[in-house]
Design an enzyme around this catalytic site. Structure first.
Site, PDB file in Angstrom:
ATOM      1  CD  GLU A   6      -2.856   1.323   2.277  1.00 61.55           C
ATOM      2  OE1 GLU A   6      -3.656   2.268   2.208  1.00 61.55           O
ATOM      3  OE2 GLU A   6      -2.968   0.407   3.105  1.00 61.55           O
ATOM      4  CG  ASP A  60      -3.284  -2.538   4.280  1.00 59.55           C
ATOM      5  OD1 ASP A  60      -2.526  -1.729   4.864  1.00 59.55           O
ATOM      6  OD2 ASP A  60      -4.466  -2.282   4.012  1.00 59.55           O
ATOM      7  CB  ILE A  93      -1.566  -0.230   9.554  1.00 56.80           C
ATOM      8  CG1 ILE A  93      -0.234  -0.309  10.301  1.00 56.80           C
ATOM      9  CG2 ILE A  93      -2.718   0.032  10.533  1.00 56.80           C
ATOM     10  CD1 ILE A  93       0.067   0.912  11.175  1.00 56.80           C
ATOM     11  CG  ASP A  94      -7.111  -3.517   6.165  1.00 51.40           C
ATOM     12  OD1 ASP A  94      -7.290  -2.452   5.541  1.00 51.40           O
ATOM     13  OD2 ASP A  94      -7.933  -4.443   6.159  1.00 51.40           O
ATOM     14  CB  THR A 123      -4.490   3.791   8.500  1.00 51.33           C
ATOM     15  OG1 THR A 123      -3.721   2.808   7.795  1.00 51.33           O
ATOM     16  CG2 THR A 123      -3.561   4.878   9.004  1.00 51.33           C
ATOM     17  CG  ASP A 146      -7.739  -2.607   1.486  1.00 52.02           C
ATOM     18  OD1 ASP A 146      -7.138  -2.321   2.527  1.00 52.02           O
ATOM     19  OD2 ASP A 146      -7.970  -1.769   0.588  1.00 52.02           O
TER      20      ASP A 146
END
Length: 277
Positions: free
Chosen positions: A70, A90, A92-93, A95, A220
């Site tokens: 990402e 990702d 940090i899915d 954020t 995601d």
């Protein structure tokens, strides 16, 4: 024959756990928050730090593999899916959750070969839940086997979705009108924990019957997609056609019947594909 990707998967689980520790530690400290595509599309120094860490470990161990992340894409890298073994990440899915310390934040790692999902790892760090799925080998959460609900009756279903990060009035209007259409069928309810990966893992766990969303990205969906299918679920495009990882839209459901019914109800929001410039 020995599973050629099992070593990669074991490595991914170790990486996700390490990344989760960094994320959990960062939740205790002050944050530097920046804005990306919209006032609600946020990024922090931790997103970037975690992705750099994952990328450097993967490149060191598997120098021939490709990588879509990402934050790399946000920094100008292309997100093009080839047949090469590709790690889709990702860091940090969720954020926005992370920024507010809302307790659903995940590290998502998907591994795709010949454009097919081979395994996925989603680590929900605050809950300490490690979701994994490997093609042909089932899906698990902390070692317990996952099974979708198999619900076919939409009037008995609990759906998960998100309101998304677009703040364009027309887009928001369609998203809300889709929710209204579904609620009035009627259905049992709509939930959302603020991360696509965890929402999809809730479908895999059988506690939600289906998830749908438009405007999300391949990073995601790549980790959790295989977790859903290995738990007995289906992935479908919001038009009812076949799922396409680069299309920025998905229905993940406990049954094909339910997925098709949702596809029939919702109006599509047009978003540019991940693999288009």
């Amino acid at each position: 024959m020995a599973d050629p990707w099992q070593e990669c998967m074991d490595f991914a689980v170790t990486l996700a756990r390490q990344a989760g520790e960094v994320v959990r530690e960062a939740l205790k400290n002050e944050m530097n928050v920046m804005i990306k595509s919209s006032p609600a599309d946020l990024v922090t120094a931790t997103d970037q730090k975690v992705e750099k860490m994952l990328l450097s470990f993967i490149k060191e161990k598997y120098p021939s593999h490709s990588f879509i992340g990402e934050e790399s894409v946000a920094a100008g890298e292309k997100s093009v899916l080839t047949d090469n073994p590709t790690w889709i990440i990702d860091p940090i899915d969720g954020t926005t959750n992370f920024v507010h310390r809302f307790p659903f934040v995940a590290v998502s790692i998907g591994f795709v070969v010949n454009k097919k999902m081979e395994f996925g790892v989603v680590y929900s760090c605050v809950e300490d839940k490690m979701y994994t799925g490997r093609r042909g080998k089932g899906a698990f959460c902390n070692g317990h086997k996952l099974q979708v609900s198999r619900q076919e009756d939409i009037t008995k279903s609990l759906l998960v979705t998100e309101l998304g990060s677009s703040r364009t009035p027309e887009t928001v209007r369609i998203i809300l009108s889709n929710m209204e259409k579904l609620l009035c069928i009627p259905i049992h309810g709509i939930r959302g924990v603020g991360t696509a990966a965890v929402n999809m893992c809730l479908v895999a766990s059988g506690v939600a019957d289906a998830y749908y969303e438009m405007g999300i990205h391949c990073w995601d969906m790549a980790g959790a997609g295989i977790i859903v299918t290995e738990a007995g679920g289906v992935l479908m495009d919001v038009t009812g056609g076949p799922f396409d990882l680069m299309s920025r839209r998905i229905i993940a459901a406990g049954s094909k019947t339910l997925a098709e019914r949702i596809a029939k109800e919702i109006q599509v929001v047009p978003f540019q594909r991940d693999d288009e410039d």
